[in-house]
Scaffold this motif. Structure first.
Motif, PDB file in Angstrom:
ATOM      1  N   GLN A   1      -1.979 -17.652  -5.704  1.00 24.47           N
ATOM      2  CA  GLN A   1      -1.918 -17.198  -4.322  1.00 24.47           C
ATOM      3  C   GLN A   1      -1.443 -15.753  -4.326  1.00 24.47           C
ATOM      4  O   GLN A   1      -0.478 -15.429  -5.029  1.00 24.47           O
TER       5      GLN A   1
ATOM      6  N   LYS B   1      -0.454 -10.013   0.784  1.00 22.19           N
ATOM      7  CA  LYS B   1      -0.856  -8.667   1.195  1.00 22.19           C
ATOM      8  C   LYS B   1      -0.106  -8.295   2.467  1.00 22.19           C
ATOM      9  O   LYS B   1       0.089  -9.155   3.339  1.00 22.19           O
TER      10      LYS B   1
ATOM     11  N   ILE C   1      -0.799  -6.431   5.687  1.00 23.73           N
ATOM     12  CA  ILE C   1      -1.979  -5.915   6.390  1.00 23.73           C
ATOM     13  C   ILE C   1      -1.604  -4.699   7.227  1.00 23.73           C
ATOM     14  O   ILE C   1      -2.295  -3.689   7.210  1.00 23.73           O
ATOM     15  N   LEU C   2      -0.497  -4.823   7.967  1.00 23.39           N
ATOM     16  CA  LEU C   2      -0.030  -3.699   8.777  1.00 23.39           C
ATOM     17  C   LEU C   2       1.490  -3.590   8.638  1.00 23.39           C
ATOM     18  O   LEU C   2       2.202  -4.595   8.732  1.00 23.39           O
TER      19      LEU C   2
ATOM     20  N   ARG D   1       1.539  -1.546  13.666  1.00 26.22           N
ATOM     21  CA  ARG D   1       1.221  -2.642  14.598  1.00 26.22           C
ATOM     22  C   ARG D   1       1.093  -2.077  16.010  1.00 26.22           C
ATOM     23  O   ARG D   1       1.740  -1.083  16.354  1.00 26.22           O
TER      24      ARG D   1
ATOM     25  N   THR E   1       8.493  -9.420  16.840  1.00 26.83           N
ATOM     26  CA  THR E   1       7.206  -9.388  16.137  1.00 26.83           C
ATOM     27  C   THR E   1       6.913  -7.968  15.658  1.00 26.83           C
ATOM     28  O   THR E   1       6.489  -7.756  14.516  1.00 26.83           O
TER      29      THR E   1
ATOM     30  N   VAL F   1       8.609  -6.490  12.325  1.00 34.48           N
ATOM     31  CA  VAL F   1       8.299  -7.004  10.985  1.00 34.48           C
ATOM     32  C   VAL F   1       6.846  -6.687  10.628  1.00 34.48           C
ATOM     33  O   VAL F   1       6.029  -6.483  11.520  1.00 34.48           O
TER      34      VAL F   1
ATOM     35  N   TYR G   1       2.890  -7.213   9.377  1.00 34.03           N
ATOM     36  CA  TYR G   1       1.867  -8.250   9.553  1.00 34.03           C
ATOM     37  C   TYR G   1       1.365  -8.605   8.156  1.00 34.03           C
ATOM     38  O   TYR G   1       0.798  -7.763   7.460  1.00 34.03           O
ATOM     39  N   GLU G   2       1.628  -9.862   7.740  1.00 38.12           N
ATOM     40  CA  GLU G   2       1.407 -10.238   6.337  1.00 38.12           C
ATOM     41  C   GLU G   2       0.352 -11.332   6.190  1.00 38.12           C
ATOM     42  O   GLU G   2       0.019 -12.010   7.156  1.00 38.12           O
ATOM     43  N   CYS G   3      -0.076 -11.536   4.961  1.00 39.13           N
ATOM     44  CA  CYS G   3      -1.134 -12.509   4.701  1.00 39.13           C
ATOM     45  C   CYS G   3      -1.034 -13.078   3.288  1.00 39.13           C
ATOM     46  O   CYS G   3      -0.608 -12.377   2.367  1.00 39.13           O
ATOM     47  N   TRP G   4      -1.401 -14.336   3.146  1.00 42.00           N
ATOM     48  CA  TRP G   4      -1.461 -15.004   1.838  1.00 42.00           C
ATOM     49  C   TRP G   4      -2.851 -15.630   1.667  1.00 42.00           C
ATOM     50  O   TRP G   4      -3.372 -16.252   2.606  1.00 42.00           O
ATOM     51  N   ILE G   5      -3.441 -15.457   0.488  1.00 38.45           N
ATOM     52  CA  ILE G   5      -4.787 -15.998   0.230  1.00 38.45           C
ATOM     53  C   ILE G   5      -4.800 -16.641  -1.167  1.00 38.45           C
ATOM     54  O   ILE G   5      -4.192 -16.110  -2.098  1.00 38.45           O
TER      55      ILE G   5
ATOM     56  N   TYR H   1       1.699 -13.842  -5.801  1.00 36.91           N
ATOM     57  CA  TYR H   1       2.817 -14.462  -5.082  1.00 36.91           C
ATOM     58  C   TYR H   1       3.248 -15.763  -5.739  1.00 36.91           C
ATOM     59  O   TYR H   1       4.414 -16.052  -5.870  1.00 36.91           O
TER      60      TYR H   1
END
Lengths: 472, 108
Positions: free
Chosen positions: B11, B14, B16-17, B22, B30, B33, B35-39, B69
């Motif tokens: 996993q 990233k 993102i912003l 933002r 909101t 902090v 803006y995050e992502c997991w793939i 991650y």
């Protein structure tokens, strides 16, 4: 190419035109009015076409089950002669476990027909799993964008289950933190891949749900010799209400009262990192239900085909605790263990059935699958871990984000009527704000009356009280 | 030994912003902090450790880069703990149903 937030948002129209295959501008007749039926018909699928396409992938034709024990229990808490018969449409029997298979089946078929190699959608709920499931059957690739975590990387168990389901169907899943930038990232992924935008709000999505309204009307008529007197629909973004009501009409069930039911989460901010995990329901709640009625075009497409206010006769609210209690009733008295969120309309129906005569019929139009993460014990374990108080008592004492009160007995289940006239007023108020500077013409008044299921007089009176002058 | 090897399920994470990228108008908890992502996907690099910049091939065959991650990510949502507020409902409503049936028979 500018990939920043503002850069992508500036290309929104062009990206959506390419990835939905729909030129929305063609249907705009003024800044306010647009040709709704024209847009609905633009994908050129009839209800019969939709039924055929759904059948190909095993969607629909779900059982209609009479809930005889729940009805008996409701009658014991109803005034004499009251307590309508409650039936439920077991939509959990669809391939991915919810009515959302109907919502996506035609869209995915359409995407394939137009030559797209894959589909993209933003959904943290059953819809994402449905898209991934239908795309798997049609041989298309799927990317699902999910709002999953708060900034501590803590996620609702129900959404984590949805990630698992989407990945089980072979989708690429982006698990994102809280924020409306979900739309930005969706546009970015659409632009990058050139995949089809399988939005919840495109015409094919709504036509797919029409099969549900049509089917339940027909099943009720065939079995009982009459159409349902009332249909209870869990309401969030408006698609379930819109498609079901349109399907009922197409079946000839014109006098059925359509009641939207949402879980009451008033007071929680949907874009707040702090409030995100203080709720036990991730959809079917007022956080979507109310804003989508007062401004349906807030979606990921320029014009939303899901327009709940056009079709709702009544809108009622129910608390989280009442839905969890109802989920227990369905399992223990009817032998159907189903997901809590899908039982929102059933909880409402327990209260609504008391208003009906004993020979009248109330159809609850959905159930959803249940699994780890998607059941009362996991959702309430999570709620407690996030500081929510849980106790038995009068459900009127529920406080969204603070206390969940599980009823002590079935007679305590009681919906709160939400004044739909007020929603109509705020919808028109919202439209006027969004189109400030445009002088409404006669066509706009006709559109607004239809779109709010009100009358020319109501629209004119509302405009007058808002100090808006129409063109003479 | 490396945390993950080529072809293994991993996993990535990233951002993102960043907060300042933002959009305005977000609630402050909101906006403050990232803006995050997991793939998830299969590791393309020969081997990597948690925190390394890596490339993965996603389930649909796309190549995406990010920070490693987790190796062999596991679904850990579950059925939850028994809730005493729910456990007695079944018997309560069965009794209530029985009582309503008896009441009905008496009336007849």
């Amino acid at each position: 190419m500018d990939m920043s937030y503002s850069g992508i948002m500036a290309r929104k129209k062009e990206i959506l035109r390419r990835t939905t295959g729909i030129d929305y501008e063609k249907f705009e007749t003024s800044p306010i009015a647009f040709d709704y039926e024209g847009l609905m018909n633009s994908c050129e699928y009839s209800l019969e076409d939709a039924q055929r396409v759904l059948e190909e992938t095993g969607v629909g034709k779900t059982p209609l089950v009479e809930l005889k024990n729940i009805t008996k229990l409701v009658r014991s808490t109803s005034p004499p002669g009251k307590g309508g018969r409650i039936f439920i449409k077991d939509e959990a029997a669809n391939p991915s476990g919810s009515f959302k298979d109907r919502r996506t089946a035609l869209s995915v078929y359409h995407a394939k027909k137009l030559g797209y190699k894959g589909v993209v959608t933003a959904s943290s709920g059953n819809y994402g799993a449905a898209v991934a499931s239908q795309a798997a059957k049609r041989g298309l690739k799927t990317i699902i964008l999910q709002e999953v975590y708060d900034s501590r990387k803590v996620g609702q168990p129900e959404i984590l289950e949805k990630t698992r389901a989407c990945e089980a169907y072979g989708a690429e899943v982006w698990q994102l933190t809280v924020g409306p930038e979900l739309f930005y990232i969706m546009l970015r992924v659409l632009e990058e891949t050139g995949f089809f935008s399988a939005s919840l709000y495109i015409p094919t999505g709504i036509t797919g749900i029409e099969t549900l309204g049509y089917e339940l009307a027909q099943q009720t008529f065939e079995r009982e010799g009459r159409f349902p007197d009332m249909v209870a629909v869990t309401h969030a973004g408006g698609g379930n209400v819109t498609g079901t009501a349109r399907g009922l009409k197409k079946a000839g069930s014109h006098d059925t009262v359509v009641v939207g039911v949402s879980v009451d989460l008033r007071g929680l901010h949907m874009a707040s990192d702090l409030d995100f995990n203080r709720k036990s329901f991730t959809t079917g709640h007022t956080g979507f239900g109310i804003p989508f009625l007062t401004w349906p075009d807030r979606t990921d497409v320029p014009r939303n085909c899901a327009r709940g206010l056009r079709y709702l006769d009544r809108y009622v609210l129910i608390s989280q605790g009442e839905v969890f209690y109802t989920t227990e009733l369905l399992a223990k008295l009817e032998g159907m263990e189903r997901g809590p969120a899908g039982n929102t309309s059933l909880a409402g129906a327990i209260s609504l059935a008391r208003e009906l005569d004993r020979d009248q019929i109330l159809v609850v139009q959905e159930t959803e699958y249940t699994a780890a993460g998607k059941l009362p014990s996991s959702q309430l374990t999570f709620a407690k871990a996030n500081g929510i108080e849980l106790r038995r008592g009068n459900p009127k004492e529920n406080v969204p984000g603070k206390t969940i009160v599980i009823p002590e007995s079935v007679d305590q289940i009681e919906v709160e009527e939400f004044d739909i006239e007020k929603i109509r007023y705020s919808y028109i108020e919202h439209v006027m704000k969004m189109t400030d500077g445009h002088v409404p013409i006669q066509e706009d008044i006709v559109f607004l009356a239809e779109d709010s299921k009100s009358s020319f007089d109501f629209v004119r009176e509302t405009m007058k009280s808002l100090n808006v002058k129409a063109a003479s | 030994m490396a945390d993950a090897k080529r072809g293994e399920l991993v996993q990535i994470h990233k951002i993102i912003l960043e907060p300042d990228q933002r959009p305005d108008g977000l609630p402050s908890p909101t906006k403050s902090v990232p803006y995050e992502c997991w793939i998830k996907g299969f590791l393309i690099d020969e081997e990597a450790n948690i925190g390394d910049d890596v490339k993965i091939e996603t389930f649909i065959g796309r190549e995406i880069s990010g920070t490693l991650y987790q190796a062999n990510p596991t679904y850990d949502h579950n059925f939850g703990e028994p809730q005493k507020e729910l456990l007695s409902i079944g018997n309560e409503v069965k009794k209530a149903l029985e009582k309503s049936q008896n009441d009905n028979e008496e009336k007849i």
